[in-house]
Scaffold this active site. Structure first.
Site, mmCIF file in Angstrom:
data_model
loop_
_atom_site.group_PDB
_atom_site.id
_atom_site.type_symbol
_atom_site.label_atom_id
_atom_site.label_comp_id
_atom_site.label_asym_id
_atom_site.label_seq_id
_atom_site.Cartn_x
_atom_site.Cartn_y
_atom_site.Cartn_z
ATOM 1 N N PRO A 17 59.228 19.253 48.719
ATOM 2 C CA PRO A 17 59.516 18.330 49.912
ATOM 3 C C PRO A 17 59.404 16.993 49.465
ATOM 4 O O PRO A 17 58.309 16.415 48.067
ATOM 5 C CB PRO A 17 58.289 18.529 50.162
ATOM 6 C CG PRO A 17 58.151 19.180 50.856
ATOM 7 C CD PRO A 17 58.443 19.931 48.867
ATOM 8 N N ASN A 18 59.915 16.220 49.370
ATOM 9 C CA ASN A 18 60.098 14.464 49.123
ATOM 10 C C ASN A 18 60.271 14.705 47.746
ATOM 11 O O ASN A 18 60.985 13.189 47.920
ATOM 12 C CB ASN A 18 59.403 13.560 49.840
ATOM 13 C CG ASN A 18 58.099 13.425 50.784
ATOM 14 O OD1 ASN A 18 59.804 13.423 52.038
ATOM 15 N ND2 ASN A 18 57.530 14.629 51.265
ATOM 16 N N ARG A 25 61.189 6.400 45.789
ATOM 17 C CA ARG A 25 60.100 6.325 47.190
ATOM 18 C C ARG A 25 58.243 6.610 45.696
ATOM 19 O O ARG A 25 58.632 7.187 44.819
ATOM 20 C CB ARG A 25 59.896 7.943 47.417
ATOM 21 C CG ARG A 25 58.497 8.334 48.201
ATOM 22 C CD ARG A 25 58.371 9.731 48.103
ATOM 23 N NE ARG A 25 57.305 9.638 48.556
ATOM 24 C CZ ARG A 25 56.703 10.932 48.588
ATOM 25 N NH1 ARG A 25 56.297 12.182 47.101
ATOM 26 N NH2 ARG A 25 55.229 11.131 49.085
ATOM 27 N N TYR A 30 56.005 7.370 41.075
ATOM 28 C CA TYR A 30 55.838 8.527 40.615
ATOM 29 C C TYR A 30 57.309 7.618 39.856
ATOM 30 O O TYR A 30 57.848 8.585 39.083
ATOM 31 C CB TYR A 30 57.066 8.785 41.584
ATOM 32 C CG TYR A 30 56.446 9.344 42.865
ATOM 33 C CD1 TYR A 30 55.205 10.786 42.426
ATOM 34 C CD2 TYR A 30 55.818 9.070 44.082
ATOM 35 C CE1 TYR A 30 54.229 11.070 43.426
ATOM 36 C CE2 TYR A 30 54.869 9.862 44.797
ATOM 37 C CZ TYR A 30 54.305 11.150 44.804
ATOM 38 O OH TYR A 30 53.535 11.682 45.350
ATOM 39 N N ASN A 80 57.813 22.017 41.124
ATOM 40 C CA ASN A 80 56.769 20.782 41.402
ATOM 41 C C ASN A 80 57.008 21.206 43.133
ATOM 42 O O ASN A 80 57.945 20.669 43.482
ATOM 43 C CB ASN A 80 57.739 19.823 40.986
ATOM 44 C CG ASN A 80 56.602 18.087 41.865
ATOM 45 O OD1 ASN A 80 55.386 18.475 42.359
ATOM 46 N ND2 ASN A 80 56.437 17.107 40.974
ATOM 47 N N ALA A 83 53.373 18.363 48.294
ATOM 48 C CA ALA A 83 52.720 18.070 49.144
ATOM 49 C C ALA A 83 52.427 19.851 49.733
ATOM 50 O O ALA A 83 51.292 20.443 49.594
ATOM 51 C CB ALA A 83 52.513 17.770 49.845
ATOM 52 N N HIS A 86 48.582 21.907 48.418
ATOM 53 C CA HIS A 86 47.941 21.698 48.657
ATOM 54 C C HIS A 86 47.603 22.723 49.848
ATOM 55 O O HIS A 86 46.211 22.820 49.957
ATOM 56 C CB HIS A 86 47.358 20.468 48.979
ATOM 57 C CG HIS A 86 47.797 19.424 47.792
ATOM 58 N ND1 HIS A 86 47.615 19.081 45.920
ATOM 59 C CD2 HIS A 86 49.436 18.386 48.175
ATOM 60 C CE1 HIS A 86 48.045 18.081 45.448
ATOM 61 N NE2 HIS A 86 48.392 17.742 46.538
ATOM 62 N N ASP A 93 51.284 33.075 47.477
ATOM 63 C CA ASP A 93 52.143 34.140 47.671
ATOM 64 C C ASP A 93 52.823 34.602 46.505
ATOM 65 O O ASP A 93 53.440 35.701 46.515
ATOM 66 C CB ASP A 93 51.598 34.993 48.598
ATOM 67 C CG ASP A 93 50.286 34.914 49.065
ATOM 68 O OD1 ASP A 93 49.468 34.445 48.901
ATOM 69 O OD2 ASP A 93 50.598 34.978 50.841
ATOM 70 N N GLU A 104 53.434 24.547 36.717
ATOM 71 C CA GLU A 104 53.328 23.427 38.065
ATOM 72 C C GLU A 104 53.089 22.619 37.824
ATOM 73 O O GLU A 104 52.326 22.420 36.259
ATOM 74 C CB GLU A 104 52.071 24.101 39.069
ATOM 75 C CG GLU A 104 51.708 23.430 40.045
ATOM 76 C CD GLU A 104 50.882 23.124 40.980
ATOM 77 O OE1 GLU A 104 50.599 22.973 41.321
ATOM 78 O OE2 GLU A 104 51.012 24.991 41.471
ATOM 79 N N HIS A 106 53.045 18.128 38.426
ATOM 80 C CA HIS A 106 52.933 17.514 38.680
ATOM 81 C C HIS A 106 52.953 15.747 38.407
ATOM 82 O O HIS A 106 52.849 15.937 36.910
ATOM 83 C CB HIS A 106 51.435 17.155 40.011
ATOM 84 C CG HIS A 106 51.417 18.395 40.743
ATOM 85 N ND1 HIS A 106 52.155 18.539 41.951
ATOM 86 C CD2 HIS A 106 50.795 19.795 40.524
ATOM 87 C CE1 HIS A 106 51.577 19.382 42.922
ATOM 88 N NE2 HIS A 106 50.852 20.273 41.746
ATOM 89 N N SER A 108 52.910 12.772 39.245
ATOM 90 C CA SER A 108 51.372 11.277 38.805
ATOM 91 C C SER A 108 50.423 12.199 39.015
ATOM 92 O O SER A 108 49.889 14.002 38.924
ATOM 93 C CB SER A 108 51.275 11.465 40.559
ATOM 94 O OG SER A 108 50.867 12.008 41.423
ATOM 95 N N ARG A 113 44.384 10.326 42.431
ATOM 96 C CA ARG A 113 44.900 10.183 43.251
ATOM 97 C C ARG A 113 43.693 10.516 44.552
ATOM 98 O O ARG A 113 42.580 10.777 44.165
ATOM 99 C CB ARG A 113 46.225 10.539 43.704
ATOM 100 C CG ARG A 113 47.327 10.411 42.612
ATOM 101 C CD ARG A 113 48.405 10.345 43.193
ATOM 102 N NE ARG A 113 49.078 9.975 44.495
ATOM 103 C CZ ARG A 113 50.218 10.202 45.047
ATOM 104 N NH1 ARG A 113 51.078 11.115 44.617
ATOM 105 N NH2 ARG A 113 50.766 10.303 45.667
#
Length: 161
Positions: A17-18, A25, A30, A80, A83, A86, A93, A104, A106, A108, A113
């Site tokens: 998302p995003n 953004r 980022y 990636n 959110a 978290h 799963d 995985e 990220h 940033s 953060r």
């Protein structure tokens, strides 16, 4: 004579998302590289490494789960989760259910953060974890996933997920 099929030399580059807003953004957090540009760099690296990289970005949790399931016979997934890292047990799963290496990523440094970003429910079932390297993390993630895939010469002696 039995025939062993060629391994699937595809890797999924999956963004949550995003991340469709990457480049505009919160550029302080980022950077200014657009998602399409980051994807193009990973696709080009994949060509150099002999794999086809397919890119997808979805904002919906179920869509991400479906894409991970669809890549279960591929060489790997660079993800990636945004959110969802978290708190998405469904995404966790899905990563745990596939036997391909999932790395995985990220953009940033999540540890610099907010505290709620310091925990990833998906990382413990991923084959690798990269954070804080900007969009270069996607390229590092591709290399890490391929290193963990059994057909890769670089994977000799390493353990996959």
């Amino acid at each position: 004579m039995s025939h062993t099929p060629e391994p699937v030399r595809k890797v999924l580059l999956l963004n949550g998302p995003n991340l469709n807003l990457l480049g505009t953004r919160d550029p302080d957090q980022y950077g200014t590289t657009a998602l399409a540009e980051a994807e193009a760099r990973v696709v080009a690296l994949g060509e150099e490494l002999g794999v086809e990289v397919l890119c997808a970005q979805r904002n919906g949790e179920g869509d991400l789960v479906d894409l991970i399931h669809g890549a279960r016979d591929w060489a790997g997934v660079v993800m990636n989760p945004g959110a969802y890292a978290h708190y998405s047990i469904a995404l966790r799963d899905a990563v745990d259910a596939v036997e391909v290496p999932v790395v995985e990523v990220h953009i940033s440094n999540v540890y610099a953060r907010e505290t709620f970003r310091h925990t990833s429910v998906t990382a413990p079932v991923a084959a690798g974890y990269i954070a804080g390297c900007g969009v270069l993390g996607y390229e590092l993630g591709l290399r890490a996933a391929l290193q963990r895939y059994p057909w890769s010469p670089a994977s000799a002696g390493s353990s996959a997920k």
